[in-house]
Motif scaffolding. Structure first.
Motif, PDB file in Angstrom:
ATOM      1  N   THR A 153       0.860  -1.189   0.000  1.00 30.18           N
ATOM      2  CA  THR A 153       0.000   0.000   0.000  1.00 30.18           C
ATOM      3  C   THR A 153       0.897   1.241   0.000  1.00 30.18           C
ATOM      4  O   THR A 153       1.843   1.329   0.785  1.00 30.18           O
ATOM      5  N   GLU A 212      -6.793  -7.665  -1.784  1.00 29.44           N
ATOM      6  CA  GLU A 212      -6.908  -6.221  -1.978  1.00 29.44           C
ATOM      7  C   GLU A 212      -8.138  -5.671  -1.254  1.00 29.44           C
ATOM      8  O   GLU A 212      -8.074  -4.635  -0.580  1.00 29.44           O
ATOM      9  N   GLU A 213      -9.252  -6.375  -1.368  1.00 32.27           N
ATOM     10  CA  GLU A 213     -10.503  -5.912  -0.769  1.00 32.27           C
ATOM     11  C   GLU A 213     -10.436  -5.942   0.753  1.00 32.27           C
ATOM     12  O   GLU A 213     -10.931  -5.032   1.428  1.00 32.27           O
ATOM     13  N   CYS A 216      -8.298  -3.058   2.022  1.00 33.87           N
ATOM     14  CA  CYS A 216      -9.055  -1.811   1.884  1.00 33.87           C
ATOM     15  C   CYS A 216     -10.105  -1.701   2.990  1.00 33.87           C
ATOM     16  O   CYS A 216     -10.256  -0.643   3.618  1.00 33.87           O
ATOM     17  N   ARG A 217     -10.823  -2.787   3.237  1.00 35.54           N
ATOM     18  CA  ARG A 217     -11.843  -2.776   4.288  1.00 35.54           C
ATOM     19  C   ARG A 217     -11.219  -2.500   5.651  1.00 35.54           C
ATOM     20  O   ARG A 217     -11.746  -1.724   6.458  1.00 35.54           O
ATOM     21  N   LEU A 219      -8.438  -0.842   6.267  1.00 30.99           N
ATOM     22  CA  LEU A 219      -7.995   0.555   6.339  1.00 30.99           C
ATOM     23  C   LEU A 219      -9.169   1.491   6.617  1.00 30.99           C
ATOM     24  O   LEU A 219      -9.051   2.447   7.397  1.00 30.99           O
ATOM     25  N   LYS A 220     -10.289   1.233   5.987  1.00 24.64           N
ATOM     26  CA  LYS A 220     -11.475   2.062   6.226  1.00 24.64           C
ATOM     27  C   LYS A 220     -11.944   1.924   7.676  1.00 24.64           C
ATOM     28  O   LYS A 220     -12.296   2.912   8.330  1.00 24.64           O
ATOM     29  N   ILE A 236      -3.320   0.710  -3.688  1.00 17.81           N
ATOM     30  CA  ILE A 236      -3.232  -0.693  -3.266  1.00 17.81           C
ATOM     31  C   ILE A 236      -2.817  -1.556  -4.456  1.00 17.81           C
ATOM     32  O   ILE A 236      -3.485  -1.568  -5.491  1.00 17.81           O
ATOM     33  N   TYR A 271      -9.384   5.448  -1.677  1.00 15.94           N
ATOM     34  CA  TYR A 271      -8.791   4.110  -1.751  1.00 15.94           C
ATOM     35  C   TYR A 271      -8.721   3.695  -3.213  1.00 15.94           C
ATOM     36  O   TYR A 271      -9.746   3.553  -3.882  1.00 15.94           O
ATOM     37  N   PHE A 273      -7.158   1.250  -6.368  1.00 14.38           N
ATOM     38  CA  PHE A 273      -6.633  -0.076  -6.703  1.00 14.38           C
ATOM     39  C   PHE A 273      -5.837  -0.027  -8.008  1.00 14.38           C
ATOM     40  O   PHE A 273      -6.127   0.774  -8.898  1.00 14.38           O
TER      41      PHE A 273
END
Length: 500
Positions: A153, A212-213, A216-217, A219-220, A236, A271, A273
């Motif tokens: 990241t 990846e998902e 991201c989840r 980090l949120k 990412i 975010y 990708f």
């Protein structure tokens, strides 16, 4: 080891500091010396010293003005001011500008060494306080990883200019990430990827759960819990599955994270990708139109060339939606302008204008496509306006002429660079290469020659001549004039009168 810049208008004082100090004992080394604030500012941009030792009273930009600028633009640099004047107002301003030490002349070497050793201890303590585990291509294969899934990241943090604050932010980010992954009972290894970039940092993730998902989840969720913006944007990379991480693997993941981060220019959110693009498709897509641009330049059809260039910049660029496509178009348009410039002898100057747009990560500073489009239009117009007249445009010559016409104003290298859309440090380097003199010294030389003419033509008293030549302080003017001619203004004027 830290790097030191010495600034004083008296050469023997600079040499004295350099020769008398035991730099090995102090943990530092001198990377350069400057005769005034202007020259020092140029060198700071080029060499990024950790410590600047500067006199206060100097011609042109004095030490306090330099301290003010450095504290704003390079707040991580430690400033040591040296003065022959025990003046409270000087000291007050020095504190206001974040000066670490204020020494009175004459400075004994023991006193200076004590200051430098103290600054080095502070620097090392800061690094120790905010250190995080790092990885580079050379150490990748030596690391022990928990699983065979890897991802990078890239976090964008452009608002941080202070190196200490940057380390603090990275330290905080790293430990928030570490704590968050541990709280989820996920076996994860996080390492800061060493890349030397100032406005971002990259983190390598390693763990069997990584996608990846999911990253991201996480980090949120992390930002919701922390309740603040830990980073501006994050790119990412794709997940790499491998038994071990090789140097090339790390390089690819890091490049993908950066590539994803660049797509912030398309306003796609926080975010971002990585998506692999069909690069050949874009090359084919624009091939005929780019060839048409080349032909119009060769045929000297200026109006049609300008129209088609504007069509690309104003109408096509804002419609681009992929990073490589955008980078490809920008670089091809620059190539057209450079090829066009070569025909009329100003290729070098065009390369100077487009210097910043040739960097690998040139897209990152742009807020959006409109910002990029406007910048390209402005630079393109500059190049084409000179070629239409068939006059050879030389940006360095133009700057010399600008100085000749504005020497009486408070002009500075940074201001000139901004006016000509150039990086200040790069302009300084190019100017010196072309003229064998720094831009700040050139400004001083122009002012001195004007001052001699004013004295010879009896424009007024010394204060009036100083003002006419661009010096608000007649004492500074006298000091510079004597250094330049070997005589005070009055002595020089009297000698010329006797000659006549």
């Amino acid at each position: 080891m830290y790097h030191v810049l010495i600034v004083d208008d008296e050469k023997y004082i600079r040499r004295s500091i350099i020769n008398r100090i035991d730099w090995e004992k102090c943990g530092g080394e001198v990377i350069g010396e400057a005769a005034d604030g202007e020259e020092a500012y140029e060198m700071i941009g080029l060499y990024q010293p950790e410590v600047v030792i500067t006199d206060i009273r100097m011609p042109g930009m004095d030490g306090l003005k330099l301290a003010e600028i450095v504290s704003h633009e390079y707040p991580h640099i430690k400033l040591v001011l040296v003065s022959a004047y025990n003046d409270f107002e000087y000291a007050r301003k020095a504190i206001q500008y974040g000066v670490k030490e204020y020494l009175l002349k004459p400075v004994m070497e023991e006193e200076m060494e004590e200051v430098l050793i103290r600054l080095e201890k502070e620097r090392k303590q800061s690094e120790k306080n905010y250190s995080v585990p790092e990885i580079s291509g050379y150490t990748a294969a030596q690391e022990e990883f928990t699983g065979g899934r890897f991802l990078v990241t890239s976090f964008y943090m452009p608002e941080i200019k202070d190196e200490v604050q940057r380390r603090e932010r990275i330290f905080k980010l790293y430990h928030i990430l570490t704590a968050h992954t541990e709280s989820k009972e996920k076996q994860t290894k996080l390492l800061l990827v060493r890349d030397g970039r100032e406005d971002q940092c990259s983190v390598l993730w390693n763990g069997n759960w990584i996608t990846e998902e999911e990253v991201c989840r996480l980090l949120k969720e992390l930002e919701r819990q922390v309740g603040e913006d830990v980073f501006s944007f994050v790119g990412i990379s794709r997940v790499l599955t491998a038994e071990r991480l090789e140097e090339q693997d790390l390089f690819v993941l890091q490049a993908e994270g950066l590539e994803a981060l660049k797509s912030k220019i398309f306003d796609r959110g926080k975010y971002l990708f990585f998506y692999e693009e069909d690069k050949q498709e874009y090359i084919s897509k624009y091939k005929n139109e780019l060839l048409r641009l080349y032909d119009l330049s060769v045929q000297e059809e200026w109006e049609r060339l300008e129209w088609l260039m504007e069509e690309f910049i104003i109408h096509k660029l804002p419609g681009v939606s992929h990073v490589f496509e955008l980078e490809f178009l920008i670089q091809e348009l620059i190539f057209v302008l450079e090829r066009h410039s070569r025909r009329f002898g100003y290729l070098y100057e065009t390369q100077v204008l487009f210097h910043d747009l040739k960097k690998t990560d040139f897209l990152l500073p742009f807020e959006n496509l409109l910002h990029l489009s406007r910048t390209m239009k402005e630079l393109s117009d500059t190049v084409l306006s000179y070629s239409r007249s068939r006059d050879r445009y030389d940006v360095i010559e133009d700057i010399r002429e600008y100085v000749q016409g504005h020497y009486m104003e408070n002009i500075a290298v940074a201001q000139i660079a901004k006016q000509y859309h150039l990086n200040a440090a790069y302009l300084s380097t190019v100017f010196k290469e072309r003229n064998n003199i720094s831009l700040s010294s050139y400004i001083e030389g122009v002012r001195m020659e004007k001052a001699k003419r004013f004295l010879k033509e009896d424009w007024g008293n010394i204060t009036e001549v100083a003002l006419a030549a661009g010096y608000s302080d007649s004492n500074y003017f006298t000091k510079v004039f004597k250094k330049y001619t070997g005589m005070t203004p009055s002595q020089w004027k009297r000698e010329k009168e006797e000659e006549n």
